[in-house]
Design an enzyme around this catalytic site. Structure first.
Site, PDB file in Angstrom:
ATOM      1  NE  ARG A  26      28.719  31.237  32.669  1.00  0.00           N
ATOM      2  CZ  ARG A  26      27.465  30.938  32.291  1.00  0.00           C
ATOM      3  NH1 ARG A  26      26.683  31.857  31.782  1.00  0.00           N
ATOM      4  NH2 ARG A  26      27.004  29.723  32.439  1.00  0.00           N
ATOM      5  CE1 TYR A  78      48.035  41.609  46.358  1.00  0.00           C
ATOM      6  CE2 TYR A  78      46.207  40.088  46.595  1.00  0.00           C
ATOM      7  CZ  TYR A  78      46.689  41.314  46.214  1.00  0.00           C
ATOM      8  OH  TYR A  78      45.840  42.240  45.687  1.00  0.00           O
ATOM      9  CG  ASP A 150      50.621  33.531  44.959  1.00  0.00           C
ATOM     10  OD1 ASP A 150      51.289  33.701  43.917  1.00  0.00           O
ATOM     11  OD2 ASP A 150      49.871  34.410  45.439  1.00  0.00           O
ATOM     12  CE  LYS A 175      50.100  41.803  40.713  1.00  0.00           C
ATOM     13  NZ  LYS A 175      49.995  41.048  41.952  1.00  0.00           N
TER      14      LYS A 175
HETATM   15  C1  LIG Z   1      48.914  40.614  42.796  1.00  0.00           C
HETATM   16  C2  LIG Z   1      49.029  39.342  43.514  1.00  0.00           C
HETATM   17  C3  LIG Z   1      47.907  38.541  43.764  1.00  0.00           C
HETATM   18  C4  LIG Z   1      46.514  38.972  43.372  1.00  0.00           C
HETATM   19  O1  LIG Z   1      46.376  38.975  41.982  1.00  0.00           O
HETATM   20  P1  LIG Z   1      45.401  39.975  41.173  1.00  0.00           P
HETATM   21  O2  LIG Z   1      45.710  39.659  39.760  1.00  0.00           O
HETATM   22  O3  LIG Z   1      45.770  41.376  41.592  1.00  0.00           O
HETATM   23  O4  LIG Z   1      44.006  39.642  41.581  1.00  0.00           O
HETATM   24  C5  LIG Z   1      48.098  37.326  44.395  1.00  0.00           C
HETATM   25  N1  LIG Z   1      49.322  36.922  44.776  1.00  0.00           N
HETATM   26  C6  LIG Z   1      50.419  37.653  44.553  1.00  0.00           C
HETATM   27  C7  LIG Z   1      51.747  37.149  45.001  1.00  0.00           C
HETATM   28  C8  LIG Z   1      50.313  38.886  43.919  1.00  0.00           C
HETATM   29  O5  LIG Z   1      51.404  39.639  43.719  1.00  0.00           O
END
Ligand SMILES: *Cc1c(COP(=O)(O)O)cnc(C)c1O
Length: 355
Positions: A26, A78, A150, A175
């Site tokens: 973990r 998001y 982000d 992504k």
């Molecule tokens: C998809 C996404 C998230 C969330 O990520 P997950 O891997 O789906 O939990 C956060 N920020 C952006 C810009 C995203 O495209």
């Protein structure tokens, strides 16, 4: 049976120590750490941490705050994280959502002595609003606050938020970093040393929210082609955006690479080599027509998510629901690696059939 050092547990040395540095799955794992070093290198970071999703990464930052904190966050971001942040009051914090592309609005949102965290997304979902990272970093640091960016859509190929003053950069590694739509993962990376980071790492090990070793391995496989993938995807997005401008079925084409995009000048300054593989189109005849266009495509895939090698189209307001700043006539396009001319042909055919 003898335990082979591996995923869940590791053998102690005869002297009761753990010379190899690994104790339990973990908290420690070589594959996870190897993938983290790749992300740290890509972001120019000292350290990176991988999580089981982008949301686990993002929420860990907030859960690591050690006192009631006021947060300034991007209005357009998001939707899943915006929704979670809206309920942050339950943890004793408060949040103000502002248009972070407007620096006066950002300054006005600061509550001296209370604002401890800025959360921005740039380019931000699904309007591709551009926030000036260096300028917001100055505002955040003057307020004694931390800036978290982000950078999922920009990718480390086009933007290095830490070099622009951010304290923490976050990715949904689901992504572009992975790029093959077969892993859900999240990452945080930082420079220097701050107590918040230590608490984030502790939260990850106690909550058990680290990425699995196998997914880390898949993610490393994906990251090896990050550069060629995202440059091609950004080129396709730029080509489509330019060709779609002025299409009679469209009210607007949103892409930061277009000179007409409100954030273009800032994007030119902070995005190096490309503007990303995401764009949105607004359908002149409204929400129903937008859904009809998405129903008519053959090469594009009707699906949520972004950043994979397959092109995706999505009617965003259907998924974002009430309270979203996303217009209901908007279709979000994630460019994959298919031929740009074929993607254009498929989309314009759908536009003429549906309108
Ligand atoms: C998809 C996404 C998230 C969330 O990520 P997950 O891997 O789906 O939990 C956060 N920020 C952006 C810009 C995203 O495209």
């Amino acid at each position: 049976m003898i335990i082979r050092d591996g995923t869940a547990t590791y053998l102690r040395d005869a002297d009761n120590g753990y010379r190899a540095g690994y104790v339990y799955g973990r908290t420690d794992n070589a594959s996870v750490q190897q993938a983290e070093r790749m992300i740290a290198a890509l972001e120019g970071a000292d350290e990176a941490l991988l999580f089981g999703s982008g949301m686990a990464a993002a929420t860990s930052v907030l859960l690591a705050l050690d006192k009631p904190t006021h947060i300034v966050a991007s209005q357009v971001m998001y939707y899943g994280f915006r929704e979670w942040l809206s309920g942050i009051g339950r943890y004793g914090h408060s949040v103000t959502f502002v248009d972070t592309s407007d620096l006066d609005a950002v300054r006005a949102a600061v509550r001296p002595g209370e604002t401890g965290l800025f959360w921005i997304e740039t380019p931000s979902n699904p309007l591709w609003t551009i926030t000036d990272i260096a300028a917001v970093s100055d505002i955040a640091h003057a307020a004694g606050a931390i800036l978290c960016v982000d950078s999922t859509v920009a990718t480390p190929i086009f933007t290095r938020p830490l070099a622009l003053g951010a304290d923490i950069v976050m990715h949904s590694a689901t992504k572009y970093l992975n790029g093959h739509s077969d892993v859900v993962a999240g990452a945080l990376a930082t420079v220097g040393h701050n107590p918040l980071w230590e608490r984030i790492a502790k939260i990850r090990s106690k909550f058990g929210s680290a990425l699995s070793p196998f997914d880390s391995w898949l993610l490393m496989r994906g990251m090896r082609t990050l550069d060629v993938r995202v440059r091609t995807q950004a080129q396709t997005a730029a080509t489509l955006a330019e060709k779609l401008v002025g299409h009679p079925a469209l009210a607007e084409v949103l892409y930061p690479g277009l000179a007409t995009h409100v954030g273009h000048d800032v994007a030119l300054r902070q995005m190096k080599g490309g503007f990303g593989g995401m764009l949105s189109i607004r359908i002149r005849n409204g929400a129903k027509a937008a859904v009809a266009v998405a129903a008519c495509v053959e090469l594009w895939n009707r699906a949520t998510s972004l950043g994979g090698i397959e092109s995706l189209i999505e009617h965003r307001s259907s998924i974002e629901g009430e309270g979203s700043p996303c217009p209901c006539d908007l279709l979000r396009l994630s460019c994959g690696l298919e031929d740009a001319d074929e993607l254009y042909y498929d989309l314009t055919r759908a536009l003429s059939v549906a309108s």
